[in-house]
Design an enzyme around this catalytic site. Structure first.
Site, short mmCIF file in Angstrom:
data_model
loop_
_atom_site.label_atom_id
_atom_site.label_comp_id
_atom_site.label_asym_id
_atom_site.label_seq_id
_atom_site.Cartn_x
_atom_site.Cartn_y
_atom_site.Cartn_z
CG LEU A 125 -1.74 1.26 1.50
CD1 LEU A 125 -2.75 1.50 0.38
CD2 LEU A 125 -2.48 1.16 2.85
CB THR A 126 3.47 2.36 2.44
OG1 THR A 126 2.58 2.13 3.53
CG2 THR A 126 4.32 3.58 2.73
N PRO A 128 6.52 6.02 -1.60
CG PRO A 128 8.38 5.96 -3.01
CD PRO A 128 7.00 5.41 -2.86
CB ALA A 130 0.91 7.93 -0.64
N GLY A 131 2.01 7.70 2.79
CA GLY A 131 2.03 6.77 3.92
C GLY A 131 0.70 6.87 4.66
CB SER A 132 -0.50 9.20 7.31
OG SER A 132 0.45 8.84 8.29
CG HIS A 341 17.99 -4.51 32.02
ND1 HIS A 341 16.61 -4.55 32.13
CD2 HIS A 341 18.39 -5.82 31.94
CE1 HIS A 341 16.20 -5.80 32.11
NE2 HIS A 341 17.25 -6.59 32.00
CD GLU A 366 -0.13 -3.55 9.90
OE1 GLU A 366 -1.35 -3.51 9.96
OE2 GLU A 366 0.52 -4.57 9.59
N1 CAA Z 1 -13.08 -1.76 6.06
C1 CAA Z 1 -13.81 -1.57 4.93
N2 CAA Z 1 -14.06 -0.35 4.42
C2 CAA Z 1 -13.55 0.70 5.07
C3 CAA Z 1 -12.77 0.57 6.23
C4 CAA Z 1 -12.56 -0.73 6.73
N3 CAA Z 1 -11.83 -0.92 7.82
N4 CAA Z 1 -12.37 1.80 6.65
C5 CAA Z 1 -12.87 2.67 5.77
N5 CAA Z 1 -13.59 2.01 4.82
C6 CAA Z 1 -14.32 2.60 3.72
C7 CAA Z 1 -15.28 3.62 4.25
O1 CAA Z 1 -16.52 3.04 4.59
C8 CAA Z 1 -15.41 4.58 3.09
O2 CAA Z 1 -16.33 4.05 2.15
P1 CAA Z 1 -17.54 4.94 1.58
O3 CAA Z 1 -16.84 6.02 0.80
O4 CAA Z 1 -18.33 4.00 0.73
O5 CAA Z 1 -18.26 5.45 2.77
C9 CAA Z 1 -14.03 4.53 2.44
O6 CAA Z 1 -13.42 3.30 2.86
C10 CAA Z 1 -13.15 5.70 2.87
O7 CAA Z 1 -13.02 5.61 4.30
P2 CAA Z 1 -12.61 6.85 5.20
O8 CAA Z 1 -13.51 7.99 4.88
O9 CAA Z 1 -12.50 6.38 6.61
O10 CAA Z 1 -11.17 7.20 4.63
P3 CAA Z 1 -10.23 8.31 5.10
O11 CAA Z 1 -9.65 8.89 3.88
O12 CAA Z 1 -10.90 9.20 6.10
O13 CAA Z 1 -9.09 7.49 5.87
C11 CAA Z 1 -7.26 7.29 7.32
C12 CAA Z 1 -8.14 8.19 6.51
C13 CAA Z 1 -8.10 6.55 8.36
C14 CAA Z 1 -6.23 8.15 8.00
C15 CAA Z 1 -6.59 6.23 6.41
O14 CAA Z 1 -6.01 6.87 5.30
C16 CAA Z 1 -5.55 5.47 7.17
O15 CAA Z 1 -5.86 4.54 7.92
N6 CAA Z 1 -4.24 5.81 6.97
C17 CAA Z 1 -3.16 5.07 7.53
C18 CAA Z 1 -2.67 4.08 6.51
C19 CAA Z 1 -1.81 3.00 7.13
O16 CAA Z 1 -2.12 2.48 8.19
N7 CAA Z 1 -0.77 2.61 6.41
C20 CAA Z 1 0.05 1.52 6.83
C21 CAA Z 1 0.42 0.70 5.61
S1 CAA Z 1 0.84 -0.98 5.94
C22 CAA Z 1 2.25 -1.01 6.85
O17 CAA Z 1 2.71 -0.03 7.32
C23 CAA Z 1 2.86 -2.33 7.19
C24 CAA Z 1 3.75 -2.97 6.19
O18 CAA Z 1 4.91 -3.17 6.44
C25 CAA Z 1 3.16 -3.53 4.98
#
Ligand code: CAA
Length: 398
Positions: A125-126, A128, A130-132, A341, A366
């Site tokens: 998903l992430t 360069p 686009a993270g948060s 420690h 995450e």
């Molecule tokens: N399950 C299903 N659908 C969901 C959902 C969920 N948990 N959460 C949101 N949705 C849906 C919503 O219902 C909405 O749908 P509708 O438009 O039909 O209503 C749509 O998705 C958009 O949701 P939001 O309005 O909540 O979206 P947002 O833009 O407000 O989200 C945010 C903002 C919560 C900050 C989100 O961008 C976020 O969580 N950011 C952090 C990202 C993150 O955690 N990245 C980590 C990547 S992975 C990693 O780091 C580990 C690795 O090593 C791989």
């Protein structure tokens, strides 16, 4: 209301604990010092059946519930964060998301091989830039007949060098559909496809014995048969993957706190100042008591999420709370463990400096600590309201 774990849960916890202490712990400092990720650890996890946890028997899994997945993550991270990261990425972000979103044919095609470890899965998903702000990713999937042409790159990808396939979220380009808002698509991308490359990342503060890297797509053609959900579902697929991944991270954070207590309880009774064990000192006791509170609160928070997963209830709010609180408490516990420690806590002669470095990462990946703070405030203020989901995991009634 019943707070007890079942006999099956206790068996799974014991099995994961023994695996962690007997298979992972003996070489963990060496691997961490050398910043060496060892694929054999992943293979041993597969052999022990850990990758099958929470995958239904119909798809080659062990048929155990979602609380079991949390217990395994807690006990693995008590041994080493890198091992828990494998569960988070392969099982949480990848396999559980296929279980939630896959068609019957896709589940039959991928889950048995993921459960056995024949296939290793990861998550992309992430990027360069686009993270948060996950909705603002730039990688594109251009629709072209019965396939998509994928271009772009992903970074901070756990298991980038090992995974056979990646759940990739991209911005959908479909000339047939006009949309003001960006639309996304979720694709399972096999690393053998032409145009796919990966590169490892080095020099991390923590999780040094875990594999992390970048993946690149140069016009990679992915069949529509490998799409999870429909066109436009990609962001929802990503967010629900994070509901699973954050659960495993929250449970793992409790394992770090327990590991800190394991180390500190021993050290505080052994180490004497002025002829008295430092465990008798009230400031040390305060730190130990706070760690115990973090462990017990952390378990309640993640058990609740596991139970909600079992019932099929939406748990986006609760899993964010568990991840937010537990990761902060784990970092505080590790900081106190270094303090207890003294100078020994500043060397890798004792494991607590590793807990300190590793626990810092979980406040970033995450969903950062700040993102979860904002999410929680928005729920509380009524700015964020969840609706029940159309696609849920299979439920467990037992
Ligand atoms: N399950 C299903 N659908 C969901 C959902 C969920 N948990 N959460 C949101 N949705 C849906 C919503 O219902 C909405 O749908 P509708 O438009 O039909 O209503 C749509 O998705 C958009 O949701 P939001 O309005 O909540 O979206 P947002 O833009 O407000 O989200 C945010 C903002 C919560 C900050 C989100 O961008 C976020 O969580 N950011 C952090 C990202 C993150 O955690 N990245 C980590 C990547 S992975 C990693 O780091 C580990 C690795 O090593 C791989």
């Amino acid at each position: 209301m019943d707070f007890s774990l079942s006999a099956e849960h206790e068996l799974i916890r014991e099995m994961a604990y023994k695996f962690g202490q007997q298979v992972i712990v003996p070489d963990v400092t060496k691997r961490d010092r050398e910043a060496k990720s060892d694929r054999a650890v992943l293979e041993k996890m597969a052999e022990a059946g850990l990758l099958a946890v929470s995958i239904p028997e119909a798809y080659g899994g062990s048929g155990t519930d979602y609380v079991s997945l949390g217990l395994v993550c807690e006990e693995l991270e008590r041994a080493d964060t890198s091992a828990r990261v494998v569960m988070s990425v392969h099982s949480g972000l990848h396999a559980m998301t296929i279980l939630q979103w896959g068609t019957e044919e896709q589940k039959q095609r991928w889950l048995p091989k993921l459960a056995s470890g024949e296939l290793v899965g990861a998550f992309g998903l992430t990027e360069p830039d686009a993270g948060s702000d996950a909705a603002n990713i730039r990688s594109t999937a251009r629709k072209d007949g019965d396939s998509y042409v994928l271009s772009g790159e992903k970074t901070w990808i756990s298991l980038a060098d090992y995974a056979d396939q990646f759940l990739v979220i991209a911005r959908l380009e479909d000339p047939a559909v006009e949309s003001e808002k960006p639309r996304h698509v979720a694709l399972i991308v096999n690393r053998n496809l032409a145009g796919f490359t990966s590169r490892p990342l080095h020099g991390k503060l923590g999780v040094r014995s875990g594999n992390t890297g970048q993946i690149f797509f140069d016009n990679v053609r992915v069949s529509a048969e490998d799409r999870l959900g429909e066109d436009g579902d990609g962001f929802k697929v990503a967010m629900s993957a994070l509901d699973h991944g954050r659960y495993t991270v929250a449970a793992g954070a409790v394992g770090i706190i327990t590991a800190c207590l394991d180390a500190c309880n021993t050290y505080a009774r052994d180490r004497k100042v002025g002829g008295e064990e430092i465990g008798k000192k009230q400031l040390v006791q305060q730190m130990i008591a706070n760690m115990a509170a973090g462990r017990d609160i952390g378990r309640l928070l993640y058990y609740q999420v596991g139970w909600m997963k079992n019932t099929g209830a939406r748990h986006t709010r609760e899993v964010s709370m568990a991840k937010w609180v537990n990761c902060k408490n784990a970092f505080d516990a590790a900081n106190s463990a270094v303090e207890i420690h003294g100078a020994y806590g500043f060397t890798d002669e004792f494991p607590v400096e590793r807990y300190f470095r590793n626990s810092r990462g979980a406040m970033i990946y995450e969903g950062t600590h700040e993102i979860h703070t904002l999410i929680q405030a928005e729920y509380e203020l009524g700015y964020r309201v969840d609706r029940p989901l159309a696609r849920t995991l299979p439920t467990f009634n037992g």
